[in-house]
Write a protein that holds these residues in place. Sequence first.
Motif, short mmCIF file in Angstrom:
data_model
loop_
_atom_site.label_atom_id
_atom_site.label_comp_id
_atom_site.label_asym_id
_atom_site.label_seq_id
_atom_site.Cartn_x
_atom_site.Cartn_y
_atom_site.Cartn_z
N THR A 259 2.51 3.82 31.09
CA THR A 259 2.63 3.09 32.56
C THR A 259 3.61 1.93 32.06
N GLY A 260 4.29 1.62 33.39
CA GLY A 260 5.26 0.74 33.46
C GLY A 260 4.73 -0.73 33.08
N ARG A 261 3.65 -0.93 33.53
CA ARG A 261 2.90 -2.37 33.24
C ARG A 261 1.84 -2.28 32.62
N PRO A 262 1.14 -3.12 32.08
CA PRO A 262 -0.10 -3.15 31.14
C PRO A 262 -1.18 -2.89 32.46
N VAL A 263 -2.23 -1.69 32.12
CA VAL A 263 -3.10 -1.37 33.04
C VAL A 263 -4.48 -1.95 32.40
N THR A 264 -5.17 -2.64 33.81
CA THR A 264 -6.42 -3.42 33.27
C THR A 264 -7.49 -2.85 34.16
N GLN A 315 2.56 -8.29 44.78
CA GLN A 315 1.66 -7.33 45.18
C GLN A 315 2.84 -5.96 45.53
N ASP A 316 3.95 -6.10 46.12
CA ASP A 316 4.88 -5.19 46.18
C ASP A 316 5.49 -4.54 44.82
N ASN A 317 5.35 -5.16 44.05
CA ASN A 317 5.95 -4.93 42.75
C ASN A 317 4.83 -4.19 42.06
N ASP A 318 3.62 -4.60 42.32
CA ASP A 318 2.48 -3.77 41.61
C ASP A 318 2.26 -2.26 42.50
N GLU A 319 2.66 -2.46 43.51
CA GLU A 319 2.56 -1.07 44.39
C GLU A 319 3.54 -0.19 43.89
N VAL A 320 4.68 -0.65 43.80
CA VAL A 320 5.71 0.18 43.22
C VAL A 320 5.66 0.61 41.98
N ALA A 356 12.19 4.56 34.58
CA ALA A 356 11.80 3.72 35.44
C ALA A 356 10.38 2.79 35.16
N GLN A 357 9.65 3.54 34.41
CA GLN A 357 8.37 2.72 33.76
C GLN A 357 8.83 1.54 32.63
N GLN A 358 9.91 1.71 31.74
CA GLN A 358 10.11 0.78 30.98
C GLN A 358 11.07 -0.24 31.60
N HIS A 359 11.86 -0.08 32.41
CA HIS A 359 12.82 -0.68 32.80
C HIS A 359 12.92 -1.22 34.69
N LEU A 360 11.69 -1.16 34.89
CA LEU A 360 11.39 -1.56 36.47
C LEU A 360 11.51 -2.98 36.54
#
Length: 479
Positions: A259-264, A315-320, A356-360
């Motif tokens: 995942t690109g960001r920590p998933v909770t 919110q847009d960043n989370d959706e992307v 993209a997942q690591q450098h978004l």
Amino acid sequence: MVISALNDAAACLGLTVGLPLANARAICPDIDVFDADEAADARILNGLAGWCDRFTPLVALDPPHGLLLDITGCAHLFGGEAALMNALCGALTRQGFAVSAAIAGTPACARALTRHVHGRIVAPGKELEAVAPLPVFTLGADDEITRGLRRAGLKTIGDVAARGRHEIAARFGAALTALLEQALGQGDVPINPRRPPPDYIVEKRFAEPIATDSAIAMTLAGLARTLIVAMEKQGKGARHLEAGFFRTDGAVRVIAVETGRPVTRGEIVDRLFRERLDALADPLDPGFGFDLVRLSAVRTESVVQEQRDLDARVQDNDEVAALIDRIAARIGGHRVVVHLPQDTHIPERGALSLPAQQHLVAAMRAEWPAPVGSEPPLRPLRMFARPEPIEVRMAEIPDKPPRHFVWRRVTHTVVRAEGPERIAMEWWRARKGRPTRDYFRVEDETGLRFWLYRDGLYDEVAENGEALPPAWFVHGMFA
């Protein structure tokens, strides 16, 4: 040629490992012989190590035929050390393997016991009493050292332990002394697991194996919720997750997602694995069923709380990020990339492609040169990975564009041209000097617009003084 492995029938005839094949055939002329395949043995041993992950996440390879399991804190889950060893050895025996196992406080002590007896469990502090009567070969030292110990009259580990450590080290080296102390429980070396242990693990075992897609999906969904609850208590989110499926016949299949960001959120984990399973080129084969499903968070990060109700940008960043994770789970993370600007004026080095997942986040914060509204674009929309050579039939010197050129066997007549844009190569990065480039934006008679460059000037010379004839290339095409 010597014997590297043999079965019980051959051992009953007096054959041993290391015996020359000629001697073995003299003892038993009709023995069946097969070529040893060390690579296949290593693959099987690695597969068995993966299967042993069901008992503990700390499994180390002990080549050529051994495995080391750190069962500290795991034995009670299986009813105790004896029950764990019986379950493990019984399952491997049913798979057709000959197994010798032991449990001790140090790997060297357990390894020595397995080479002479099976099923021993050594209580803490009783290592010397357990290994003292064992032959010296069970220490696992080199054959030359073992023969030297026997010639010196030291036939058991207890005989060696009774001598002074300085005497053993002076005669046979410090390595044997260290190995002896580990076997006696007086020293220890931690095992090196083949895979680092995950940060969080949840699993579910089944009395009756499951094989249907719906049962597998329900199990993963339940494990995802449990894993998220465990991580929330520590303020963590998952970045790399693995789902392990253990079949009843010993086969293990591991599916990973990043995942690109920590998933909770558990539903996000469930969705990512559904996407991954649906896109597998080699579908998940349950065989006779899975008796264990494990979900692991291999890499986690601390979760930073952000305002998400009123901040539309967040919110847009989370959706992307969620969209990128879903696409990466289906087609692979290396195929979803972002481009970051680089501090260089060389066209092919102006952007760097990264996952993209690591450098978004870095891509969203990147600052690109702003285009001039009244001017045409300086760079083409489509730039080739490698410039393609063209044949220029007519061009005015010293710095004019070509009148005609041939690209991919098609002749193009230039009717409009802009340039040149002169770009000198970065001499401080290249050991060998590169020619200067003159770029032109040209349009042919059919309306196609190309980005051409001449590699080298007409009066440019190399470092050795030789003249460099210029060459022409097409580097991209405008829309």
